[in-house]
Design an enzyme around this catalytic site. Sequence first.
Site, PDB file in Angstrom:
ATOM      1  CB  SER A 239     -39.438 -17.430  30.138  1.00  0.00           C
ATOM      2  OG  SER A 239     -39.574 -18.824  29.935  1.00  0.00           O
TER       3      SER A 239
ATOM      4  CG  ASP B  18     -39.153 -21.130  37.344  1.00  0.00           C
ATOM      5  OD1 ASP B  18     -39.837 -21.943  36.688  1.00  0.00           O
ATOM      6  OD2 ASP B  18     -38.533 -20.182  36.819  1.00  0.00           O
TER       7      ASP B  18
ATOM      8  CG  HIS C 124     -41.303 -19.730  34.538  1.00  0.00           C
ATOM      9  ND1 HIS C 124     -39.932 -19.716  34.380  1.00  0.00           N
ATOM     10  CD2 HIS C 124     -41.827 -19.519  33.287  1.00  0.00           C
ATOM     11  CE1 HIS C 124     -39.638 -19.505  33.106  1.00  0.00           C
ATOM     12  NE2 HIS C 124     -40.772 -19.390  32.426  1.00  0.00           N
TER      13      HIS C 124
END
Length: 314
Positions: free
Chosen positions: A183, A229, A261
């Site tokens: 991330s 995601d 994600h």
Amino acid sequence: MQLTPTTPSPTSAASAPAGRSGTRRRRTLVAGLLATAAAAALTTVAVPGAQAADNPYERGPAPTTSSIEAVRGSYAVSQTSVSSLSVTGFGGGTIYYPTSTADGTFGAVAISPGFTAYQSSIAWLGPRLASQGFVVFTIDTNTTLDQPDSRGRQLLAALDYLTQRSSVRGRIDTSRLGVMGHSMGGGGTLEAAKSRPSLQAAIPLTGWNLDTSWPEITTPTLVIGADGDTVAPVASHSEPFYQSLPSSLDKAYLELNNASHFTPNTSDTTIAKYSISWLKRFIDNDTRYEQFLCPIPRPSLTIEEYRGTCPHTS
């Protein structure tokens, strides 16, 4: 190289003087042929050693699909905790490393978690990568809210600590380093690669960064995104990251199928398989792993899409 001795023709043999002189000449000829054969044999024996010396960084047995998909590789792994109070520039973490020193030094990788997350969210990568022959440092960041540029600096600070001050620094080849992150840590991975071109590999995992253009990066980069995601959609993050990397760069884009994600936060065979192959190929220059990256992997139950520059040039 095979040497073919020249043998005398029947005419020259028949015209050779008889007696002791002829006998001595024949003995000399035989001795010469034996010496030539011995030299050729020695040359043949020496070739495998010379080939092995071409890459002194190979670690572990020849890879197979099952070996890179396995939960653990061939190395036993130890770990040590690093307190945030003993470091500067990042928030401490955990170092995972091959227990044996018989194979010499290893390449090293620092890994950052994402926004609001701790190293526990990426901890599974520590022993999984280390057991394949790397020193791995999963880190905590200074605060869980740190942005990608800060996480990039912290990844580099972690590598500096790892190679200069850590208890395992003697096990690391300082010329063979890489970065990974999830991330915002993935966005930080790109920041770190941009700031330190000497890095040998970078792998952002479902990366997030408002900067989507990275033409300055010269580090071989594997961008991993996820088709489902919604936090860092591939159309606005991973795909532009990959497309903006120089066309001359060794680079690849892996889009996970039926993934989110947060898929990199739990043990994932596809992420591990291609991360190991990428790190081995570019940190260790181990071309035995090229087979898993080129030809381009085809879509499957776990791969939505894979793009890449093949064959690799580094």
